[in-house]
Scaffold this motif. Structure first.
Motif, PDB file in Angstrom:
ATOM      1  N   VAL A  84     -21.061  -8.985  10.706  1.00  0.00           N
ATOM      2  CA  VAL A  84     -20.384 -10.144  10.117  1.00  0.00           C
ATOM      3  C   VAL A  84     -18.892 -10.091  10.421  1.00  0.00           C
ATOM      4  O   VAL A  84     -18.233 -11.122  10.553  1.00  0.00           O
ATOM      5  N   TYR A  85     -18.343  -8.889  10.566  1.00  0.00           N
ATOM      6  CA  TYR A  85     -16.922  -8.703  10.866  1.00  0.00           C
ATOM      7  C   TYR A  85     -16.733  -7.358  11.553  1.00  0.00           C
ATOM      8  O   TYR A  85     -17.624  -6.501  11.535  1.00  0.00           O
ATOM      9  N   ILE A  86     -15.573  -7.166  12.166  1.00  0.00           N
ATOM     10  CA  ILE A  86     -15.220  -5.893  12.801  1.00  0.00           C
ATOM     11  C   ILE A  86     -13.874  -5.438  12.240  1.00  0.00           C
ATOM     12  O   ILE A  86     -12.902  -6.210  12.242  1.00  0.00           O
ATOM     13  N   VAL A  87     -13.806  -4.215  11.751  1.00  0.00           N
ATOM     14  CA  VAL A  87     -12.595  -3.675  11.151  1.00  0.00           C
ATOM     15  C   VAL A  87     -11.741  -2.997  12.194  1.00  0.00           C
ATOM     16  O   VAL A  87     -12.224  -2.182  12.979  1.00  0.00           O
ATOM     17  N   LYS A  88     -10.456  -3.355  12.217  1.00  0.00           N
ATOM     18  CA  LYS A  88      -9.502  -2.710  13.116  1.00  0.00           C
ATOM     19  C   LYS A  88      -8.701  -1.624  12.414  1.00  0.00           C
ATOM     20  O   LYS A  88      -8.377  -0.593  12.984  1.00  0.00           O
ATOM     21  N   GLU A  89      -8.389  -1.883  11.122  1.00  0.00           N
ATOM     22  CA  GLU A  89      -7.569  -0.939  10.367  1.00  0.00           C
ATOM     23  C   GLU A  89      -7.992  -0.988   8.909  1.00  0.00           C
ATOM     24  O   GLU A  89      -8.258  -2.050   8.374  1.00  0.00           O
ATOM     25  N   LYS A  90      -8.027   0.177   8.278  1.00  0.00           N
ATOM     26  CA  LYS A  90      -8.429   0.247   6.876  1.00  0.00           C
ATOM     27  C   LYS A  90      -7.665   1.363   6.180  1.00  0.00           C
ATOM     28  O   LYS A  90      -7.567   2.480   6.689  1.00  0.00           O
ATOM     29  N   LYS A  91      -7.099   1.057   5.021  1.00  0.00           N
ATOM     30  CA  LYS A  91      -6.345   2.053   4.242  1.00  0.00           C
ATOM     31  C   LYS A  91      -6.754   1.998   2.777  1.00  0.00           C
ATOM     32  O   LYS A  91      -7.053   0.937   2.264  1.00  0.00           O
TER      33      LYS A  91
ATOM     34  N   HIS B 116       0.830  -1.213   0.000  1.00  0.00           N
ATOM     35  CA  HIS B 116       0.000   0.000   0.000  1.00  0.00           C
ATOM     36  C   HIS B 116       0.865   1.263   0.000  1.00  0.00           C
ATOM     37  O   HIS B 116       0.561   2.239  -0.713  1.00  0.00           O
ATOM     38  N   SER B 117       1.930   1.268   0.772  1.00  0.00           N
ATOM     39  CA  SER B 117       2.804   2.442   0.851  1.00  0.00           C
ATOM     40  C   SER B 117       3.467   2.735  -0.494  1.00  0.00           C
ATOM     41  O   SER B 117       3.760   3.897  -0.811  1.00  0.00           O
ATOM     42  N   GLN B 118       3.674   1.693  -1.295  1.00  0.00           N
ATOM     43  CA  GLN B 118       4.310   1.860  -2.603  1.00  0.00           C
ATOM     44  C   GLN B 118       3.297   2.166  -3.706  1.00  0.00           C
ATOM     45  O   GLN B 118       3.659   2.684  -4.766  1.00  0.00           O
ATOM     46  N   ASN B 119       2.015   1.824  -3.447  1.00  0.00           N
ATOM     47  CA  ASN B 119       0.977   2.029  -4.461  1.00  0.00           C
ATOM     48  C   ASN B 119      -0.309   2.504  -3.777  1.00  0.00           C
ATOM     49  O   ASN B 119      -1.369   1.880  -3.898  1.00  0.00           O
ATOM     50  N   SER B 120      -0.221   3.583  -3.033  1.00  0.00           N
ATOM     51  CA  SER B 120      -1.333   4.023  -2.189  1.00  0.00           C
ATOM     52  C   SER B 120      -2.588   4.405  -2.974  1.00  0.00           C
ATOM     53  O   SER B 120      -3.689   4.398  -2.435  1.00  0.00           O
ATOM     54  N   ASP B 121      -2.421   4.757  -4.269  1.00  0.00           N
ATOM     55  CA  ASP B 121      -3.582   5.158  -5.062  1.00  0.00           C
ATOM     56  C   ASP B 121      -4.374   3.958  -5.584  1.00  0.00           C
ATOM     57  O   ASP B 121      -5.560   4.088  -5.906  1.00  0.00           O
ATOM     58  N   ARG B 122      -3.722   2.785  -5.632  1.00  0.00           N
ATOM     59  CA  ARG B 122      -4.396   1.615  -6.225  1.00  0.00           C
ATOM     60  C   ARG B 122      -4.546   0.439  -5.270  1.00  0.00           C
ATOM     61  O   ARG B 122      -5.367  -0.441  -5.495  1.00  0.00           O
ATOM     62  N   VAL B 123      -3.749   0.373  -4.232  1.00  0.00           N
ATOM     63  CA  VAL B 123      -3.755  -0.772  -3.328  1.00  0.00           C
ATOM     64  C   VAL B 123      -4.302  -0.362  -1.967  1.00  0.00           C
ATOM     65  O   VAL B 123      -3.807   0.588  -1.343  1.00  0.00           O
ATOM     66  N   HIS B 124      -5.308  -1.071  -1.520  1.00  0.00           N
ATOM     67  CA  HIS B 124      -5.943  -0.792  -0.231  1.00  0.00           C
ATOM     68  C   HIS B 124      -6.076  -2.090   0.556  1.00  0.00           C
ATOM     69  O   HIS B 124      -5.970  -3.181  -0.005  1.00  0.00           O
ATOM     70  N   TYR B 125      -6.321  -1.955   1.829  1.00  0.00           N
ATOM     71  CA  TYR B 125      -6.496  -3.153   2.650  1.00  0.00           C
ATOM     72  C   TYR B 125      -7.462  -2.887   3.797  1.00  0.00           C
ATOM     73  O   TYR B 125      -7.640  -1.747   4.235  1.00  0.00           O
TER      74      TYR B 125
END
Length: 303
Positions: free
Chosen positions: A296-303, A50-59
């Motif tokens: 259904v799930y709980i998010v801890k971190e999202k980028k 994500h740090s190398q492709n922040s505009d296209r890669v998310h998590y």
């Protein structure tokens, strides 16, 4: 979108392999990695890419392991493109089929282009046998038909994705949901591909439980089986009672067949009753979990 659980080694290999393919395609590609509470460095690998492709890669990273179904649901909710692809990080879903899938879906003839394995080379024979039998069983007892060997690896239109997301049930079985919502689907066959790295977390027992949950979610046949067992045992009991009465008059003073046979009959009927209660209990349990309205799930971190 890519659900991941302990895929530290696979994630960078997956990203490089997909990048080689998508550079040949016209549309802008956006990645969504879903970290399903991994215990290794999967999240670190996602952060790095994500740090190398922040505009296209998310998590999206969960607070704990919620299961692949939750990860699939989270990925579909996160992706906002006109077309959404579901892939596994272990490269058992060959990226080289992406251009063909895209070409088929933009033709407008299909709403979904999926994939199915034509063999199970490299898998344990028992696991392959049980998988084949699962498809045979569920296709016989359910109105929803699932193609044998169908993978979660598929490309869907936004309309179909929205239809899948409209099913907000807590207990999810995506293979069934993808077929339940309808829409025209084209399947691309391919030979089985082994994992590029790491080891699978899907043991035979986990697959069995997953398959059983799928049957419960998309068929009422188990309840019918319980009903038939109850009716059959009641019928046999009536026949047995008639035999005992007739024997009493034909052979006055004779005893029943003995305590051993009586115990066996009691154990048989008790076992049938417990099995039927267990089947009903599974359905009641799913209703109970749904009624809690837990996420259904709980998010801890999202980028």
């Amino acid at each position: 979108m890519v659900p991941c659980y302990n895929e530290e080694e696979s994630i960078p290999l997956f990203f490089d392999a997909v990048e080689k393919v998508v550079h040949q395609m016209e549309p802008t590609i956006e990645y969504w990695f879903i970290n399903d509470g991994s215990r290794d460095r999967s999240l670190s690998e996602m952060r790095k890419i994500h740090s190398q492709n922040s505009d296209r890669v998310h998590y999206v990273s969960f607070s704990r392991n919620f299961g692949k179904e939750a990860a699939l649901y989270a990925g579909l909710r996160s992706a906002n493109g006109d077309y959404v692809v579901v892939m596994d990080a272990d490269l058992q879903d060959p990226p080289e089929y992406l251009p063909e899938m895209y070409k088929l879906i933009i033709s407008g003839e299909y709403d979904c282009v999926g994939t199915r394995r034509t063999d199970r080379k490299g898998e344990a024979k028992l696991k392959s046998f049980l998988s084949d039998k699962f498809y045979d069983v569920i296709n016989k007892i359910s109105d929803v038909k699932i193609v044998n060997g169908a993978r979660d690896y598929r490309m869907m239109t936004r309309q179909m994705v929205n239809a899948v997301l409209s099913l907000t049930e807590y207990n999810r079985f995506s293979k069934g949901i993808f077929n339940w919502v309808g829409f025209k689907t084209k399947y691309i066959p391919y030979k089985n591909v082994e994992r590029v790295a790491g080891t699978t977390d899907w043991s035979t027992w986990k697959l069995f439980k997953y398959a059983f949950n799928g049957i419960i979610d998309f068929s009422e046949a188990p309840l019918s089986i319980a009903t038939w067992f109850g009716g059959f045992s009641a019928f046999v009991s009536i026949i047995g009672l008639i035999v005992v009465i007739i024997r009493h008059f034909v052979e006055p003073g004779s005893s029943a067949f003995g305590w051993a046979s009586l115990v066996c009959i009691m154990l048989l009927l008790g076992g049938i009753q417990l099995m039927c209660l267990g089947i009903v209990g599974r359905y009641v349990g799913k209703i109970y979990m749904q009624s809690k309205h837990r996420p259904v799930y709980i998010v801890k971190e999202k980028k």
